[in-house]
Design an enzyme around this catalytic site. Structure first.
Site, short mmCIF file in Angstrom:
data_model
loop_
_atom_site.label_atom_id
_atom_site.label_comp_id
_atom_site.label_asym_id
_atom_site.label_seq_id
_atom_site.Cartn_x
_atom_site.Cartn_y
_atom_site.Cartn_z
N ASP A 1 -20.94 -67.09 72.41
CA ASP A 1 -21.94 -66.07 72.11
C ASP A 1 -21.30 -65.00 71.24
O ASP A 1 -20.08 -64.90 71.13
CB ASP A 1 -22.46 -65.44 73.41
CG ASP A 1 -23.85 -64.83 73.26
OD1 ASP A 1 -24.42 -64.89 72.15
OD2 ASP A 1 -24.37 -64.28 74.24
N GLY A 2 -22.17 -64.20 70.63
CA GLY A 2 -21.73 -63.08 69.82
C GLY A 2 -22.63 -61.89 70.09
O GLY A 2 -23.74 -62.03 70.60
N GLU B 1 -22.06 -64.61 66.35
CA GLU B 1 -22.43 -65.87 67.02
C GLU B 1 -21.59 -67.02 66.46
O GLU B 1 -21.05 -67.83 67.21
CB GLU B 1 -23.92 -66.17 66.81
CG GLU B 1 -24.86 -65.17 67.43
CD GLU B 1 -25.11 -65.39 68.91
OE1 GLU B 1 -24.66 -66.40 69.48
OE2 GLU B 1 -25.78 -64.52 69.51
N ASP C 1 -26.64 -69.69 72.15
CA ASP C 1 -28.02 -69.22 72.29
C ASP C 1 -28.60 -68.76 70.96
O ASP C 1 -29.65 -68.13 70.94
CB ASP C 1 -28.13 -68.13 73.37
CG ASP C 1 -27.38 -66.85 73.03
OD1 ASP C 1 -26.86 -66.72 71.90
OD2 ASP C 1 -27.31 -65.98 73.91
N HIS D 1 -30.37 -65.18 77.73
CA HIS D 1 -30.92 -64.25 78.71
C HIS D 1 -31.99 -64.92 79.57
O HIS D 1 -32.99 -64.30 79.92
CB HIS D 1 -31.45 -62.99 78.03
CG HIS D 1 -30.47 -62.42 77.06
ND1 HIS D 1 -29.31 -61.81 77.45
CD2 HIS D 1 -30.47 -62.43 75.71
CE1 HIS D 1 -28.63 -61.44 76.37
NE2 HIS D 1 -29.30 -61.81 75.30
N ASP E 1 -22.11 -63.94 77.19
CA ASP E 1 -22.84 -62.79 76.67
C ASP E 1 -22.16 -61.50 77.12
O ASP E 1 -21.94 -60.59 76.30
CB ASP E 1 -24.29 -62.83 77.13
CG ASP E 1 -25.08 -61.63 76.68
OD1 ASP E 1 -25.36 -61.53 75.46
OD2 ASP E 1 -25.41 -60.77 77.52
#
Length: 167
Positions: free
Chosen positions: A18-19, A62, A86, A140, A150
């Protein structure tokens, strides 16, 4: 649950990445976890985290999470790799759009330059010779692995923001 993360015995690498950005553009962070799995058994786990204090974008972070993970993978012994992110741009880019971009000289179907071409080229180089499958998962939405990366990426973005404010 997915057949790649839960399945019959056999080694595989499972990556979640994730970023995050504070502002977009702004300082950013990225994170990834790499799990060596044998069936449902986790053999080992590695976390990689990084940040970019200069102005960057969420998409670059990301992509940097995926790059950081691929850089940290063990030596290529043919073990299949699943990368979960994501951001559907990353998964669609790697799964669908890359061949067309390359054929068009790193231009989109609309004949515009591909954004972040440097990172796409690095993802391509790092995944070359490996069996990598890219998966999109809704962010999320309660996936514990996604929530973990995240949180790590957001913490790295906060550190990056603090670094930009140092005297």
């Amino acid at each position: 649950m997915n057949a790649f993360t839960h399945g019959p015995a056999g080694l595989r690498l499972v990556v979640h990445c994730d970023g995050a950005c504070i502002g977009n553009p702004g300082p950013g962070g990225w994170a990834a976890t790499i799990k060596v799995m044998d069936g449902d058994q986790e053999i080992s786990r590695t976390e990689v985290v990084g940040c970019e204090p200069a102005k960057t974008t969420n998409v670059r972070m990301e992509m940097s999470g995926a790059i950081g993970a691929l850089r940290a993978l063990p030596e290529n012994d043919g073990t299949p790799v699943a990368v979960f992110c994501d951001n559907d741009l990353v998964s669609k880019g790697m799964n669908e759009w890359l061949p067309g971009w390359i054929a068009r000289g790193w231009r989109t179907a609309a004949k515009k330059p591909v954004a972040n071409v440097d990172l796409w080229q690095e993802l391509l180089a790092l995944s070359a010779g490996r069996v990598v499958t890219w998966y999109w998962l809704r962010g999320h939405a309660g996936d514990p692995h996604n929530e973990e990366v995240d949180a790590l990426a957001n913490a790295a973005a906060v550190r990056a923001c603090q670094e930009t404010q140092l005297p």
